[in-house]
Design an enzyme around this catalytic site. Structure first.
Site, PDB file in Angstrom:
ATOM      1  N   TYR A 199      30.328  36.907  26.276  1.00  9.76           N
ATOM      2  CA  TYR A 199      30.905  37.128  27.278  1.00  9.76           C
ATOM      3  C   TYR A 199      32.024  35.980  28.089  1.00  9.76           C
ATOM      4  O   TYR A 199      32.746  36.092  28.915  1.00  9.76           O
ATOM      5  CB  TYR A 199      29.867  37.280  28.695  1.00  9.76           C
ATOM      6  CG  TYR A 199      29.211  38.733  28.309  1.00  9.76           C
ATOM      7  CD1 TYR A 199      29.484  39.591  27.632  1.00  9.76           C
ATOM      8  CD2 TYR A 199      28.023  38.841  29.202  1.00  9.76           C
ATOM      9  CE1 TYR A 199      28.777  40.801  27.477  1.00  9.76           C
ATOM     10  CE2 TYR A 199      27.268  40.064  29.100  1.00  9.76           C
ATOM     11  CZ  TYR A 199      27.718  41.093  28.154  1.00  9.76           C
ATOM     12  OH  TYR A 199      27.167  42.051  27.980  1.00  9.76           O
TER      13      TYR A 199
ATOM     14  N   LYS B 245      20.400  38.867  15.814  1.00  6.04           N
ATOM     15  CA  LYS B 245      20.995  39.439  14.703  1.00  6.04           C
ATOM     16  C   LYS B 245      21.318  38.516  13.386  1.00  6.04           C
ATOM     17  O   LYS B 245      22.667  38.329  13.029  1.00  6.04           O
ATOM     18  CB  LYS B 245      21.999  40.332  14.744  1.00  6.04           C
ATOM     19  CG  LYS B 245      21.546  41.788  15.560  1.00  6.04           C
ATOM     20  CD  LYS B 245      20.792  42.580  14.773  1.00  6.04           C
ATOM     21  CE  LYS B 245      21.753  43.545  13.859  1.00  6.04           C
ATOM     22  NZ  LYS B 245      21.005  44.417  13.155  1.00  6.04           N
TER      23      LYS B 245
ATOM     24  N   ASP C 158      17.958  44.995  17.132  1.00  8.47           N
ATOM     25  CA  ASP C 158      18.038  46.385  17.105  1.00  8.47           C
ATOM     26  C   ASP C 158      16.593  47.029  17.064  1.00  8.47           C
ATOM     27  O   ASP C 158      16.090  47.753  17.775  1.00  8.47           O
ATOM     28  CB  ASP C 158      18.704  47.010  15.870  1.00  8.47           C
ATOM     29  CG  ASP C 158      18.542  46.070  14.588  1.00  8.47           C
ATOM     30  OD1 ASP C 158      18.088  45.087  14.470  1.00  8.47           O
ATOM     31  OD2 ASP C 158      19.169  46.931  13.742  1.00  8.47           O
TER      32      ASP C 158
ATOM     33  N   ASP D 111      21.447  41.402  28.000  1.00  8.02           N
ATOM     34  CA  ASP D 111      21.876  42.610  28.976  1.00  8.02           C
ATOM     35  C   ASP D 111      21.527  44.006  28.617  1.00  8.02           C
ATOM     36  O   ASP D 111      21.094  44.487  29.375  1.00  8.02           O
ATOM     37  CB  ASP D 111      23.443  42.421  28.820  1.00  8.02           C
ATOM     38  CG  ASP D 111      24.059  43.095  30.103  1.00  8.02           C
ATOM     39  OD1 ASP D 111      23.413  43.674  30.839  1.00  8.02           O
ATOM     40  OD2 ASP D 111      25.474  42.997  30.124  1.00  8.02           O
TER      41      ASP D 111
ATOM     42  N   ASP E 140      17.945  45.979  30.376  1.00  6.99           N
ATOM     43  CA  ASP E 140      18.266  47.357  31.094  1.00  6.99           C
ATOM     44  C   ASP E 140      17.247  48.456  30.542  1.00  6.99           C
ATOM     45  O   ASP E 140      16.878  49.369  31.151  1.00  6.99           O
ATOM     46  CB  ASP E 140      19.711  47.689  31.072  1.00  6.99           C
ATOM     47  CG  ASP E 140      20.531  47.132  31.966  1.00  6.99           C
ATOM     48  OD1 ASP E 140      20.188  46.240  32.546  1.00  6.99           O
ATOM     49  OD2 ASP E 140      21.714  47.570  32.086  1.00  6.99           O
TER      50      ASP E 140
END
Length: 350
Positions: free
Chosen positions: A136, A187, A220, A244, A248
């Site tokens: 970001y 990852k 993942d 993020d 959620d």
């Protein structure tokens, strides 16, 4: 006197933060409450999503609590004028690098989740998201036109050792006060920043936190495990992008995004930034049906982390629990209470 700055923002933000003000005035009258425009409304009135004056007011407060920013109205404005750009600048300006996002299933809401009661009952996860680095904020970024007329978008994922260490320390310190287990998600199998993340977390753990159980997990797989067996997690630390997404996902386990607060903390002496993790929800804005509990519980976190008023935080948490146990529900939870009526239910329990 201690100072709380409210940044109501856009959409349902003003509706839910209005309930925070009511709670603060009754529960903690010793706290001075100020309010400033922020986000899209600030673009409309001040020509910028975050004015210099608002940022300075934020840094001069003991805690900042915001509602939500953005909406279709501002989708077409240049990126520097987007409400979300103001939010990134606020986080960076306040130097809040660790975002604490609890996913807690209140007993009365175990059946409100889309997962089975036996999967989510007793759920208590703390997700620690790195907040001021990663994709970001990385450079270079942008959209360019190639010689053949195609467009190419570029975002850069960047992390340094110190950025990873400081957020990981927050996670390990939290785990010591909870169930003493940290999952670190990245990852590392396909990303260089993920490989660095794993190396830094491993070294920090061995050097300073050998008493805490550390489990490395690919992001993942973490996404799958959160819906398969969420109670295996205690503290989950991860980068800005994965945090993020995963927070959620974890929020939905609790029954509604309207239930989940968050805190962003940084350097000692700097104010914390608190916000519900839901968005501005323009589809229901102005209807008076938004769930204010995430915003109210964000204030509960502020009472603990920024004001040190643990007794008052406990009273507020108990009041929210009592309201839910008594059947108080907004439409997102299958009920019919308005935003203000849910606020009334919490105030009745204080």
């Amino acid at each position: 006197m201690p100072k709380l700055l409210l940044l109501p923002g856009d959409g349902i933000g003003p509706e839910v933060t209005a309930q925070v003000r009511r709670v603060a005035e009754k529960l903690a009258p010793q706290i001075t409450v100020d309010e400033r425009p922020f986000g899209g409304i600030s673009v409309d009135t001040l020509g910028t999503p975050l004015s210099d004056e608002t940022l300075e007011a934020a840094k001069a407060s003991d805690a900042v609590l915001m509602g939500a920013v953005g909406g279709p109205k501002w989708d077409g404005v240049p990126r520097p004028m987007r409400p979300e750009t103001g939010l990134l600048r606020l986080r960076s300006g306040m130097q809040v690098f660790a975002n604490l996002r609890p996913a807690l299933c209140f007993p009365a809401l175990a059946d409100a989740s889309t997962l089975k009661r036996e999967v989510v009952e007793g759920l208590d996860i703390m997700i620690v998201r790195e907040l001021t680095g990663g994709v970001y904020f990385g450079q270079p970024r942008g959209i360019e036109v190639l010689p053949d007329g195609q467009k190419r978008g570029v975002d850069t994922q960047v992390y340094t050792t110190s950025e990873i260490e400081r957020v990981s320390r927050v996670a390990f310190d939290l785990a010591r006060k909870r169930r003493n287990k940290v999952h670190s998600a990245e990852k590392s199998n396909v990303m260089e920043t993920g490989l660095l993340w794993r190396e830094v977390v491993t070294a920090l753990h061995a050097r300073e936190y050998p008493d805490v159980e550390l489990i490395h997990i690919l992001a993942d797989n973490a996404a799958m495990q959160i819906v398969k067996n969420p109670r295996q997690f205690d503290v989950l630390v991860t980068d800005n992008l994965f945090g993020d997404v995963l927070s959620d996902e974890a929020a939905q386990l609790t029954g509604s995004l309207g239930m989940l607060p968050s805190a962003a903390i940084g350097a000692p002496g700097m104010p914390g930034l608190y916000e519900p993790i839901h968005g501005s929800a323009p589809d229901i804005a102005g209807k008076g049906v938004a769930n204010p509990l995430a915003a109210i519980l964000s204030f509960e976190m502020a009472l603990r982390w920024s004001f040190g008023l643990h007794d008052l935080a406990g009273r507020l948490s108990a009041a929210v629990t009592a309201a839910l146990d008594g059947g108080a529900r907004t439409p997102d939870l299958g009920g019919k209470l308005t935003t203000a009526q849910m606020g009334d239910a919490v105030l009745a329990g204080i």
